[in-house]
Motif scaffolding. Structure first.
Motif, PDB file in Angstrom:
ATOM      1  N   GLU A 117      14.130   5.357  -4.796  1.00 19.18           N
ATOM      2  CA  GLU A 117      15.311   5.199  -5.635  1.00 19.18           C
ATOM      3  C   GLU A 117      16.179   6.453  -5.601  1.00 19.18           C
ATOM      4  O   GLU A 117      17.416   6.376  -5.531  1.00 19.18           O
ATOM      5  CB  GLU A 117      14.883   4.900  -7.075  1.00 19.18           C
ATOM      6  N   ALA A 118      15.510   7.620  -5.650  1.00 20.48           N
ATOM      7  CA  ALA A 118      16.262   8.875  -5.587  1.00 20.48           C
ATOM      8  C   ALA A 118      16.968   9.018  -4.242  1.00 20.48           C
ATOM      9  O   ALA A 118      18.110   9.492  -4.169  1.00 20.48           O
ATOM     10  CB  ALA A 118      15.320  10.059  -5.817  1.00 20.48           C
ATOM     11  N   SER A 119      16.280   8.577  -3.159  1.00 24.52           N
ATOM     12  CA  SER A 119      16.908   8.635  -1.843  1.00 24.52           C
ATOM     13  C   SER A 119      18.130   7.726  -1.777  1.00 24.52           C
ATOM     14  O   SER A 119      19.181   8.108  -1.239  1.00 24.52           O
ATOM     15  CB  SER A 119      15.893   8.238  -0.772  1.00 24.52           C
ATOM     16  N   LYS A 120      17.985   6.510  -2.349  1.00 17.64           N
ATOM     17  CA  LYS A 120      19.123   5.585  -2.370  1.00 17.64           C
ATOM     18  C   LYS A 120      20.283   6.177  -3.164  1.00 17.64           C
ATOM     19  O   LYS A 120      21.451   6.096  -2.745  1.00 17.64           O
ATOM     20  CB  LYS A 120      18.705   4.250  -2.964  1.00 17.64           C
ATOM     21  N   ARG A 121      19.939   6.756  -4.340  1.00 20.42           N
ATOM     22  CA  ARG A 121      20.995   7.353  -5.158  1.00 20.42           C
ATOM     23  C   ARG A 121      21.656   8.531  -4.426  1.00 20.42           C
ATOM     24  O   ARG A 121      22.873   8.734  -4.527  1.00 20.42           O
ATOM     25  CB  ARG A 121      20.428   7.813  -6.499  1.00 20.42           C
ATOM     26  N   ALA A 122      20.819   9.310  -3.718  1.00 22.97           N
ATOM     27  CA  ALA A 122      21.385  10.446  -2.990  1.00 22.97           C
ATOM     28  C   ALA A 122      22.318   9.967  -1.879  1.00 22.97           C
ATOM     29  O   ALA A 122      23.412  10.527  -1.675  1.00 22.97           O
ATOM     30  CB  ALA A 122      20.252  11.297  -2.406  1.00 22.97           C
ATOM     31  N   LYS A 123      21.882   8.910  -1.152  1.00 21.58           N
ATOM     32  CA  LYS A 123      22.746   8.359  -0.106  1.00 21.58           C
ATOM     33  C   LYS A 123      24.041   7.797  -0.702  1.00 21.58           C
ATOM     34  O   LYS A 123      25.131   7.994  -0.168  1.00 21.58           O
ATOM     35  CB  LYS A 123      22.004   7.269   0.659  1.00 21.58           C
ATOM     36  N   LYS A 124      23.872   7.093  -1.839  1.00 16.09           N
ATOM     37  CA  LYS A 124      25.041   6.519  -2.499  1.00 16.09           C
ATOM     38  C   LYS A 124      25.990   7.617  -2.967  1.00 16.09           C
ATOM     39  O   LYS A 124      27.222   7.513  -2.811  1.00 16.09           O
ATOM     40  CB  LYS A 124      24.574   5.671  -3.685  1.00 16.09           C
ATOM     41  N   LEU A 125      25.412   8.678  -3.539  1.00 14.84           N
ATOM     42  CA  LEU A 125      26.238   9.795  -3.992  1.00 14.84           C
ATOM     43  C   LEU A 125      26.940  10.471  -2.821  1.00 14.84           C
ATOM     44  O   LEU A 125      28.105  10.874  -2.920  1.00 14.84           O
ATOM     45  CB  LEU A 125      25.371  10.802  -4.743  1.00 14.84           C
ATOM     46  N   ALA A 126      26.213  10.585  -1.684  1.00 16.18           N
ATOM     47  CA  ALA A 126      26.834  11.195  -0.501  1.00 16.18           C
ATOM     48  C   ALA A 126      27.998  10.343  -0.015  1.00 16.18           C
ATOM     49  O   ALA A 126      29.058  10.874   0.359  1.00 16.18           O
ATOM     50  CB  ALA A 126      25.790  11.365   0.601  1.00 16.18           C
ATOM     51  N   ILE A 127      27.787   9.002  -0.025  1.00 21.62           N
ATOM     52  CA  ILE A 127      28.871   8.106   0.408  1.00 21.62           C
ATOM     53  C   ILE A 127      30.059   8.228  -0.546  1.00 21.62           C
ATOM     54  O   ILE A 127      31.220   8.303  -0.121  1.00 21.62           O
ATOM     55  CB  ILE A 127      28.357   6.659   0.477  1.00 21.62           C
ATOM     56  N   ASP A 212      28.624   0.498  -9.684  1.00 24.53           N
ATOM     57  CA  ASP A 212      28.418   1.913  -9.962  1.00 24.53           C
ATOM     58  C   ASP A 212      29.214   2.817  -9.039  1.00 24.53           C
ATOM     59  O   ASP A 212      29.227   4.017  -9.205  1.00 24.53           O
ATOM     60  CB  ASP A 212      26.919   2.258  -9.807  1.00 24.53           C
ATOM     61  N   LYS A 213      29.929   2.248  -8.007  1.00 30.67           N
ATOM     62  CA  LYS A 213      30.652   3.088  -7.041  1.00 30.67           C
ATOM     63  C   LYS A 213      31.892   3.690  -7.697  1.00 30.67           C
ATOM     64  O   LYS A 213      32.605   3.016  -8.420  1.00 30.67           O
ATOM     65  CB  LYS A 213      31.045   2.238  -5.824  1.00 30.67           C
ATOM     66  N   THR A 214      32.120   4.950  -7.452  1.00 34.41           N
ATOM     67  CA  THR A 214      33.267   5.654  -8.015  1.00 34.41           C
ATOM     68  C   THR A 214      34.540   5.231  -7.298  1.00 34.41           C
ATOM     69  O   THR A 214      34.602   5.228  -6.065  1.00 34.41           O
ATOM     70  CB  THR A 214      33.070   7.170  -7.873  1.00 34.41           C
ATOM     71  N   VAL A 215      35.545   4.818  -8.056  1.00 30.63           N
ATOM     72  CA  VAL A 215      36.836   4.363  -7.514  1.00 30.63           C
ATOM     73  C   VAL A 215      37.903   5.334  -7.961  1.00 30.63           C
ATOM     74  O   VAL A 215      38.012   5.635  -9.159  1.00 30.63           O
ATOM     75  CB  VAL A 215      37.158   2.937  -7.966  1.00 30.63           C
ATOM     76  N   VAL A 216      38.706   5.803  -7.039  1.00 27.90           N
ATOM     77  CA  VAL A 216      39.779   6.763  -7.337  1.00 27.90           C
ATOM     78  C   VAL A 216      41.108   6.058  -7.137  1.00 27.90           C
ATOM     79  O   VAL A 216      41.366   5.483  -6.085  1.00 27.90           O
ATOM     80  CB  VAL A 216      39.697   8.007  -6.433  1.00 27.90           C
ATOM     81  N   TYR A 217      41.943   6.045  -8.171  1.00 29.94           N
ATOM     82  CA  TYR A 217      43.284   5.433  -8.109  1.00 29.94           C
ATOM     83  C   TYR A 217      44.326   6.551  -8.072  1.00 29.94           C
ATOM     84  O   TYR A 217      44.177   7.571  -8.767  1.00 29.94           O
ATOM     85  CB  TYR A 217      43.529   4.550  -9.330  1.00 29.94           C
TER      86      TYR A 217
END
Length: 223
Positions: A117-127, A212-217
């Motif tokens: 889960e931490a690896s997935k979160r880290a990959k997601k955060l990196a993306i 949960d993905k960060t969106v920038v407008y």
């Protein structure tokens, strides 16, 4: 047949010429009777003691056999208890080992899940970080294009003509020049926007399947 003291006492002897003295014989027989009675009593007492000793011996022999039997039973019971204790100890040891293995496996599985889960979160955060950097670069490029366009408009000859102090400058002339400057500025912004069309696609892209993905407008250019 054993003689009794009474038999000795009642014994009568025949008399002959020149025989024993009757009184001496009777006195001696009386002594024999007394001694014989004593011997008989002792014999009786010894027989009684012998019977008692035999009874005690039989009792102790029986007790010995009982004790031996009890010892054998106790030994068998001790062996059974020892065997059962050994079996119970082995069962307890196996159960404890099984529980320990289960706990260890559960802990390993939980740890692996946490790491995954931490690896997935880290990959997601990196993306998300990479997307944010791309969006920031796009915003910077768009802002730079817009500012450069505005700067080109400001440096244009229309502004120089507008600020010249000539007696022929009227309100209508100023309004006409400002209108042309606005059109020029809008054209420059639209041109900058077209040049960054591919970057806009990256900046405006949002994923609907990942909440949960960060969106920038970014703000619009000409508002």
């Amino acid at each position: 047949m054993v003689l009794s003291p009474q038999d000795i006492h009642n014994k009568e002897f025949s008399t002959k010429l020149r025989g024993y003295n009757i009184d001496e014989v009777n006195d001696f027989l009386d002594k024999i009777i007394k001694d014989y009675q004593i011997v008989l009593q002792e014999n009786k007492d010894l027989s009684s003691k012998l019977d008692e000793s035999n009874d005690k011996l039989s009792y102790f022999n029986d007790l010995k056999d009982s004790l031996n039997q009890s010892i054998l039973v106790a030994q068998e019971a001790a062996d059974k208890v020892k065997t059962n204790s050994k079996k119970e100890a082995e069962i307890t040891n196996r159960e404890a080992q099984k529980k320990a293995d289960d706990i260890l496996n559960a802990a390993n599985e939980k740890g692996n899940n946490i790491l995954e889960e931490a690896s997935k979160r880290a990959k997601k955060l990196a993306i998300e970080t990479d997307d944010l950097r791309k969006n920031t670069r796009v915003f910077r490029q768009r802002l730079q294009v817009m500012l450069e366009s505005q700067l080109e408009v400001i440096k244009g000859s229309d502004w120089d003509h507008l600020v010249e102090e000539t007696p022929t400058t009227t309100y209508e002339d100023i309004e006409k020049v400002v209108g042309s400057l606005d059109n020029t500025a809008n054209t420059g912004v639209e041109s900058g926007t077209k040049q960054n069309n591919d970057a806009d696609l990256v900046a405006d892209a949002t994923t609907t399947d990942d909440l949960d993905k960060t969106v920038v407008y970014y703000p619009d250019d000409a508002k």
